[in-house]
Design a protein around this motif. Structure first.
Motif, PDB file in Angstrom:
ATOM      1  N   PRO A   2       0.754  -8.950  -3.654  1.00 24.97           N
ATOM      2  CA  PRO A   2       0.961  -7.558  -3.244  1.00 24.97           C
ATOM      3  C   PRO A   2       2.405  -7.093  -3.480  1.00 24.97           C
ATOM      4  CG  PRO A   2      -0.152  -8.818  -1.526  1.00 24.97           C
ATOM      5  CD  PRO A   2       0.330  -9.810  -2.539  1.00 24.97           C
ATOM      6  N   VAL A   3       2.547  -5.837  -3.849  1.00 24.12           N
ATOM      7  CA  VAL A   3       3.858  -5.199  -4.006  1.00 24.12           C
ATOM      8  C   VAL A   3       3.842  -3.958  -3.110  1.00 24.12           C
ATOM      9  CG1 VAL A   3       5.467  -4.055  -5.577  1.00 24.12           C
ATOM     10  CG2 VAL A   3       4.163  -6.041  -6.355  1.00 24.12           C
ATOM     11  N   TRP A   4       4.601  -3.990  -2.027  1.00 25.57           N
ATOM     12  CA  TRP A   4       4.546  -2.924  -1.027  1.00 25.57           C
ATOM     13  C   TRP A   4       5.652  -1.896  -1.264  1.00 25.57           C
ATOM     14  CZ3 TRP A   4       0.276  -2.917   1.818  1.00 25.57           C
ATOM     15  CH2 TRP A   4      -0.412  -4.120   1.998  1.00 25.57           C
ATOM     16  N   VAL A   5       5.231  -0.618  -1.263  1.00 25.29           N
ATOM     17  CA  VAL A   5       6.185   0.474  -1.449  1.00 25.29           C
ATOM     18  C   VAL A   5       5.903   1.575  -0.436  1.00 25.29           C
ATOM     19  CG1 VAL A   5       6.507   0.066  -3.922  1.00 25.29           C
ATOM     20  CG2 VAL A   5       4.714   1.639  -3.151  1.00 25.29           C
ATOM     21  N   LYS A   6       6.884   2.457  -0.259  1.00 25.72           N
ATOM     22  CA  LYS A   6       6.723   3.628   0.601  1.00 25.72           C
ATOM     23  C   LYS A   6       6.369   4.815  -0.291  1.00 25.72           C
ATOM     24  CE  LYS A   6       9.290   6.593   3.833  1.00 25.72           C
ATOM     25  NZ  LYS A   6      10.610   6.850   4.445  1.00 25.72           N
ATOM     26  N   ALA A   7       5.128   5.324  -0.143  1.00 23.68           N
ATOM     27  CA  ALA A   7       4.665   6.395  -1.023  1.00 23.68           C
ATOM     28  C   ALA A   7       3.443   7.080  -0.426  1.00 23.68           C
ATOM     29  CB  ALA A   7       4.331   5.842  -2.412  1.00 23.68           C
ATOM     30  N   ASP A   8       3.110   8.224  -1.017  1.00 22.88           N
ATOM     31  CA  ASP A   8       1.873   8.934  -0.672  1.00 22.88           C
ATOM     32  C   ASP A   8       0.746   8.305  -1.502  1.00 22.88           C
ATOM     33  OD1 ASP A   8      -0.323  10.858  -1.004  1.00 22.88           O
ATOM     34  OD2 ASP A   8       0.970  12.258   0.072  1.00 22.88           O
TER      35      ASP A   8
ATOM     36  N   ARG B  63       9.055   4.973 -16.986  1.00 20.82           N
ATOM     37  CA  ARG B  63       9.572   4.167 -15.879  1.00 20.82           C
ATOM     38  C   ARG B  63       9.982   5.060 -14.712  1.00 20.82           C
ATOM     39  NH1 ARG B  63      13.269   0.243 -19.489  1.00 20.82           N
ATOM     40  NH2 ARG B  63      11.769  -1.402 -19.895  1.00 20.82           N
ATOM     41  N   PHE B  64       9.777   4.533 -13.504  1.00 25.33           N
ATOM     42  CA  PHE B  64      10.256   5.191 -12.300  1.00 25.33           C
ATOM     43  C   PHE B  64      10.391   4.148 -11.190  1.00 25.33           C
ATOM     44  CE2 PHE B  64       5.657   5.483 -12.249  1.00 25.33           C
ATOM     45  CZ  PHE B  64       5.307   5.138 -10.946  1.00 25.33           C
ATOM     46  N   LYS B  65      11.191   4.481 -10.173  1.00 25.07           N
ATOM     47  CA  LYS B  65      11.404   3.562  -9.047  1.00 25.07           C
ATOM     48  C   LYS B  65      10.820   4.141  -7.769  1.00 25.07           C
ATOM     49  CE  LYS B  65      15.683   1.177 -10.385  1.00 25.07           C
ATOM     50  NZ  LYS B  65      17.095   0.930 -10.004  1.00 25.07           N
ATOM     51  N   LEU B  66      10.276   3.247  -6.924  1.00 24.53           N
ATOM     52  CA  LEU B  66       9.799   3.624  -5.602  1.00 24.53           C
ATOM     53  C   LEU B  66      10.488   2.752  -4.557  1.00 24.53           C
ATOM     54  CD1 LEU B  66       5.973   4.043  -6.252  1.00 24.53           C
ATOM     55  CD2 LEU B  66       7.657   5.862  -5.954  1.00 24.53           C
ATOM     56  N   GLU B  67      10.640   3.292  -3.382  1.00 20.79           N
ATOM     57  CA  GLU B  67      11.305   2.548  -2.312  1.00 20.79           C
ATOM     58  C   GLU B  67      10.434   1.370  -1.865  1.00 20.79           C
ATOM     59  OE1 GLU B  67      13.027   3.259   2.227  1.00 20.79           O
ATOM     60  OE2 GLU B  67      12.478   4.961   0.955  1.00 20.79           O
ATOM     61  N   ARG B  68      11.040   0.227  -1.803  1.00 23.58           N
ATOM     62  CA  ARG B  68      10.307  -0.995  -1.417  1.00 23.58           C
ATOM     63  C   ARG B  68      10.164  -1.081   0.099  1.00 23.58           C
ATOM     64  NH1 ARG B  68      12.543  -7.140  -2.536  1.00 23.58           N
ATOM     65  NH2 ARG B  68      10.991  -8.229  -1.281  1.00 23.58           N
ATOM     66  N   MET B  69       9.002  -1.599   0.530  1.00 22.39           N
ATOM     67  CA  MET B  69       8.773  -1.851   1.967  1.00 22.39           C
ATOM     68  C   MET B  69       8.171  -3.253   2.143  1.00 22.39           C
ATOM     69  SD  MET B  69       7.360   1.688   3.665  1.00 22.39           S
ATOM     70  CE  MET B  69       7.612   1.038   5.301  1.00 22.39           C
ATOM     71  N   ASP B  70       8.785  -4.059   2.944  1.00 19.84           N
ATOM     72  CA  ASP B  70       8.285  -5.425   3.169  1.00 19.84           C
ATOM     73  C   ASP B  70       7.163  -5.426   4.195  1.00 19.84           C
ATOM     74  OD1 ASP B  70      10.080  -6.569   1.375  1.00 19.84           O
ATOM     75  OD2 ASP B  70      11.682  -6.526   2.856  1.00 19.84           O
TER      76      ASP B  70
END
Length: 344
Positions: free
Chosen positions: A227-233, A337-344
């Motif tokens: 899993p790769v967890w990010v903060k997103a809609d 390419r784009f970046k999203l904020e990571r969330m653990d």
């Protein structure tokens, strides 16, 4: 007759010297030698003081104002507000303030002109995009009304074509509404902790039929694995990934490969969507996120789509405080390419 600083200084110095000599003639005990020395001294001192005041404090600054006007005419905006604060000369401050004010207004005018041009192009594009499916559906329906409806085979064929045209019109209107809402901020993002790996796999499943039709393989590469967890809609990021992967399949080569890479660092996850297709020519790269912009208009029409997908992607990522970039080389593929904020 134009008066130069030197002539003005000469006249004023002569007047001051004459007044000084006249005043001294009424003073008792003053000799002619004293009058001559004082008159000459007052003339020389007055000349240089007046000349300095007029030349350096007035004429030179006025000339700079003319140079400023010339710069504004050729749109050379190089003065910063910081340089104005450092200046103690009021004429120079005024000159630079005028420069900065006019430069700012000129930039605003240029931006308004650019927006006006953009508005005209947008209206022309919308008219064209709406006209195509409407005219197509009208043609099929009027043909049926004129008598072709009695032929069952022709009727079913034309009704199916009219339905496809109206479906395309419906998709276009929905995308226009979505884009308008994103631009005006009406759409509020609902940020959650989501598994980007799972989202990508869902997108692959949705597009499996499209990819199989072009014999294109879909691959997911994740640097940590799992899993790769990010903060997103969730809904909007699914829309972003669907659009990018679908475009990569559509505009890639037959028997090609589309690769989605997820790379984590301490704070962000870098998302890359790469195809090995024909690539995008350099002159088009700066415009592909514009509404209705197509690199190859005829081929893009054949492949469907509203021409608004990348514009919607850009606005969704802007709402996530992320910036999308594109790198492409002709015959070597394209990578978004784009970046999203990571969330653990």
């Amino acid at each position: 007759m134009s008066l130069s600083p030197r002539i003005i200084a000469l006249l004023l110095a002569s007047l001051i010297s004459a007044l000084t000599i006249t005043f001294l003639t009424f003073v008792e005990g003053v000799t002619n030698a004293m009058v001559f020395v004082v008159g000459l001294s007052s003339f020389v001192i007055s000349f240089f003081l007046v000349f300095y005041a007029i030349e350096l404090l007035v004429f030179r600054e006025v000339n700079k104002m003319y140079k400023t006007i010339h710069k504004l005419r050729i749109r050379d905006f190089t003065i910063t507000r910081k340089s104005i604060i450092k200046n103690s000369n009021p004429f120079k401050k005024l000159n630079d303030e005028i420069f900065v004010y006019v430069a700012r207004k000129q930039k605003e005018i240029d931006e308004l002109k650019r927006l006006e041009q953009f508005r005209r192009e947008f209206l022309a594009d919308v008219s064209h995009e709406l006209k195509t499916p409407i005219f197509a559906a009208q043609g099929f329906i009027h043909t049926l009304i004129d008598g072709a409806i009695d032929d069952e085979q022709v009727r079913d064929k034309f009704l199916a074509k009219a339905a496809r045209s109206l479906d395309g019109l419906d998709a276009l209107v929905k995308d226009l509404v979505a884009l308008s809402q994103l631009e005006t901020g009406e759409v509020k993002m609902s940020f959650e902790r989501i598994n980007l790996t799972h989202v990508t796999q869902e997108v692959f499943e949705q597009l499996e039929k499209v990819a199989n039709a072009k014999r294109t393989s879909l691959q997911l590469k994740s640097s940590p694995g799992g899993p790769v967890w990010v903060k997103a809609d969730p809904q909007r990021i699914n829309q972003v990934m669907t659009n990018l992967v679908e475009n990569a399949v559509k505009y890639g080569n037959e028997n090609g490969r589309v690769t989605v890479s997820l790379e984590e660092d301490k704070k962000h996850v870098m998302v890359s969507v790469r195809d090995d297709g024909p690539g995008i020519p350099p002159e088009h790269l700066s415009r592909i996120f514009e509404r209705f912009y197509r690199v190859e208009k005829s081929r893009s029409k054949d492949r469907g789509g509203t021409g608004l997908g990348l514009a919607i992607v850009k606005h969704i990522l802007n709402a996530h405080k992320a910036k999308i970039t594109v790198m492409s080389k002709v015959d070597k593929g394209t990578t978004f390419r784009f970046k999203l904020e990571r969330m653990d």
